[in-house]
Design an enzyme around this catalytic site. Sequence first.
Site, PDB file in Angstrom:
ATOM      1  N   GLN A  97       0.846  -1.190   0.000  1.00 30.84           N
ATOM      2  CA  GLN A  97       0.000   0.000   0.000  1.00 30.84           C
ATOM      3  C   GLN A  97       0.883   1.243   0.000  1.00 30.84           C
ATOM      4  OE1 GLN A  97      -2.274   1.751   3.369  1.00 30.84           O
ATOM      5  NE2 GLN A  97      -4.079   1.131   2.201  1.00 30.84           N
ATOM      6  N   TYR A 178      -6.029  10.413   4.377  1.00 34.95           N
ATOM      7  CA  TYR A 178      -4.689  10.741   3.890  1.00 34.95           C
ATOM      8  C   TYR A 178      -4.777  11.502   2.558  1.00 34.95           C
ATOM      9  CZ  TYR A 178      -3.551   7.643   7.709  1.00 34.95           C
ATOM     10  OH  TYR A 178      -3.477   7.079   8.959  1.00 34.95           O
ATOM     11  N   ARG A 225      -7.751   1.783  -2.753  1.00 38.27           N
ATOM     12  CA  ARG A 225      -8.615   1.655  -1.567  1.00 38.27           C
ATOM     13  C   ARG A 225      -9.306   2.986  -1.305  1.00 38.27           C
ATOM     14  NH1 ARG A 225      -9.424  -1.809   2.737  1.00 38.27           N
ATOM     15  NH2 ARG A 225      -9.427  -1.040   4.873  1.00 38.27           N
ATOM     16  N   GLY A 315      -8.976  -7.339   9.305  1.00 34.93           N
ATOM     17  CA  GLY A 315      -7.996  -6.620  10.101  1.00 34.93           C
ATOM     18  C   GLY A 315      -7.571  -7.359  11.354  1.00 34.93           C
ATOM     19  N   ARG A 316      -8.185  -7.015  12.486  1.00 35.41           N
ATOM     20  CA  ARG A 316      -7.722  -7.519  13.775  1.00 35.41           C
ATOM     21  C   ARG A 316      -7.631  -9.042  13.884  1.00 35.41           C
ATOM     22  NH1 ARG A 316     -11.458  -3.729  17.406  1.00 35.41           N
ATOM     23  NH2 ARG A 316     -12.511  -3.546  15.387  1.00 35.41           N
TER      24      ARG A 316
END
Length: 358
Positions: A97, A178, A225, A315-316
């Site tokens: 990424q 971002y 993304r 994710g987690r």
Amino acid sequence: MSLFSPTTVGSTAVRNRVSLAPMTRLRAGADGVPGPIVAKYYAQRAGIGLLVTEGVFPSAESRAYPGQPGIVTDAQAAGWAKVADAVHAEGGTVFMQLMNGGRVTHPDITGTDRIVAPSAIAIQGETRLADGTKVDYAVPHALETSELATVRDEFVAAARRAVDAGLDGVELHSANGYLLHEFLSPASNQRTDAYGGSPEARARFVIEVARAVAAEIGAERVGIRISPAHNIQDVWETDDTETRATYEALVTGLAPLGLAYLSVLHADPAGELIQDLRRAFGGTFIVNSGFSKVTTREEAVSVVEDDIADLIAVGRPAIANPDLVTRWEQGAEENEVDQATVYGGGERGYTDYPVLQA
């Protein structure tokens, strides 16, 4: 379709339809070089069909966090080559990424004279420096129209370095507040040139970056993304009509490029907006329901079986379970993530989670 069936992402075969969501882990140190523990971390998770690394900075002024890895220097590229080799040795696939932090940083983090954004609007709040000190976010330099090509070309050069280092492709980070995401929102983009004002103008720079990166390394190696209406880090998208118009303009501009995939973070991936964007994109589609809840096996299975998406980004559970896909295939219990060790540090909470015994 089954969660555990193989597919392709761009021109790359992947072993199942689970993707490692890009998650900030901050183990690279002051020099931004990913070391042996980073290679170990991704290699441990190579059973996941598509690995996407945490955000990697393409230029010094785009570094968002202490400990974040880069792809600017030869040493950083060499570190990533070892990551790619380790993943491939385990039969995995890994995309990098690429993330320009934009205004989500501070000159004391980047070591540069400025930070940049579409407009000179600071985030309200504080960020943390390498020594733990908290400081207010700085007012960013509003990029001149003539400077946009330089930022675009930094993405292009970073993508070239990534694939030359052996990674299978790159993901452009246009989410979570971002730089590329900052261009999409009228809250953070108040430009009066051709890159601000209308939804089409706000989407223009993101499309130009994607087109340039695809031209350099091949569209089949490029994913992107997005996170519509995620409302994070002062990138507000609260007007449903404006948000739809913006992301429709973006995806309509991306669709002809033939990118490897579109990855969407949204609380309602089965909802009308996200599924409309999927149809407009027309290619491989990945969803992630966001930070507010942990993805379960049942949710992951249904996302694919119900044709909500082609892959699901996790994710987690993937942090705490290096062998997540094996656990899900067997219906085995899962380790719980240690939230205190997610960001930064060493191997604890990074490469020391146990796997199932044979």
